[in-house]
Design an enzyme around this catalytic site. Structure first.
Site, PDB file in Angstrom:
ATOM      1  N   SER A 133      45.736  10.490  43.420  1.00  0.00           N
ATOM      2  CA  SER A 133      46.518  11.352  42.531  1.00  0.00           C
ATOM      3  C   SER A 133      45.825  12.705  42.426  1.00  0.00           C
ATOM      4  O   SER A 133      44.683  12.872  42.858  1.00  0.00           O
ATOM      5  CB  SER A 133      46.672  10.710  41.151  1.00  0.00           C
ATOM      6  OG  SER A 133      45.426  10.653  40.479  1.00  0.00           O
ATOM      7  N   ASN A 170      41.873  13.251  42.967  1.00  0.00           N
ATOM      8  CA  ASN A 170      41.131  12.119  42.412  1.00  0.00           C
ATOM      9  C   ASN A 170      40.947  11.035  43.475  1.00  0.00           C
ATOM     10  O   ASN A 170      41.669  11.004  44.471  1.00  0.00           O
ATOM     11  CB  ASN A 170      41.883  11.551  41.199  1.00  0.00           C
ATOM     12  CG  ASN A 170      42.022  12.574  40.100  1.00  0.00           C
ATOM     13  OD1 ASN A 170      41.057  13.123  39.610  1.00  0.00           O
ATOM     14  ND2 ASN A 170      43.260  12.874  39.744  1.00  0.00           N
ATOM     15  N   GLU A 184      38.209  20.986  31.126  1.00  0.00           N
ATOM     16  CA  GLU A 184      39.018  20.495  32.239  1.00  0.00           C
ATOM     17  C   GLU A 184      39.105  21.483  33.391  1.00  0.00           C
ATOM     18  O   GLU A 184      39.075  21.072  34.545  1.00  0.00           O
ATOM     19  CB  GLU A 184      40.426  20.124  31.755  1.00  0.00           C
ATOM     20  CG  GLU A 184      40.465  18.895  30.873  1.00  0.00           C
ATOM     21  CD  GLU A 184      40.096  17.600  31.593  1.00  0.00           C
ATOM     22  OE1 GLU A 184      40.251  17.515  32.837  1.00  0.00           O
ATOM     23  OE2 GLU A 184      39.651  16.667  30.906  1.00  0.00           O
ATOM     24  N   ASN A 203      47.619  14.890  35.190  1.00  0.00           N
ATOM     25  CA  ASN A 203      47.598  13.989  36.336  1.00  0.00           C
ATOM     26  C   ASN A 203      48.977  13.670  36.894  1.00  0.00           C
ATOM     27  O   ASN A 203      49.920  13.382  36.148  1.00  0.00           O
ATOM     28  CB  ASN A 203      46.878  12.701  35.933  1.00  0.00           C
ATOM     29  CG  ASN A 203      46.677  11.775  37.097  1.00  0.00           C
ATOM     30  OD1 ASN A 203      47.489  10.904  37.357  1.00  0.00           O
ATOM     31  ND2 ASN A 203      45.576  11.977  37.806  1.00  0.00           N
TER      32      ASN A 203
END
Length: 148
Positions: free
Chosen positions: A69, A65, A54, A78
């Site tokens: 978000s 994103n 990640e 998130n």
């Protein structure tokens, strides 16, 4: 005068984009201390693999994103579901400000990650873990780490 202003601006930009990395074994030790080994059936190796895929162990990583978000911190949590960033609508299930997920002590991050894996889907909530860690031998992630 222009030169001084330029140097000040560059210094600010460097500070803003400063990367904070945590060593793999230091993260393993912290996760072990916080009793994450075996939590909801996931090993320390699962957590280390997740952190690597990640964020490459980058505590300060923030990613935008396509839906507007943002993902925050070492586990790229998130903002739409888990934390409040005041930029996008959030369910804020972890009841925290997204900026807290960038704190080097990682306690807010670990607390929120516990909620995420306790939810339906477990670590499958992270696409990176599902694609790169799930069902694979992961014991090498803790090789050489002293946990006590």
């Amino acid at each position: 005068m222009r030169r001084a202003l330029f140097i000040t601006l560059v210094s600010c930009l460097i500070t803003i984009h400063q990367t904070r990395l945590i060593n793999r074994c230091d993260l393993a030790k912290l996760l072990h201390q916080e009793e994450m080994d075996g939590f909801e059936g996931y090993s320390l190796s699962d957590w280390l693999c997740l952190a690597f895929v990640e964020s490459s162990f980058n505590i300060s990583k923030v990613n935008e994103n396509v839906d507007g978000s943002f993902d925050y911190g070492i586990f790229q949590i998130n903002s739409h579901y888990w934390c409040n960033d005041h930029q996008s609508h959030s369910e804020n299930i972890c009841h925290l400000e997204c900026q807290e997920l960038l704190n080097p002590n990682l306690l807010s991050t670990i607390h929120c990650a516990r909620k995420i894996v306790s939810a339906m889907g477990g670590m499958n909530n992270w696409v990176g873990w599902k694609m790169h860690c799930s069902g694979r031998p992961l014991s090498y992630w803790i090789t050489g780490c002293r946990l006590r």
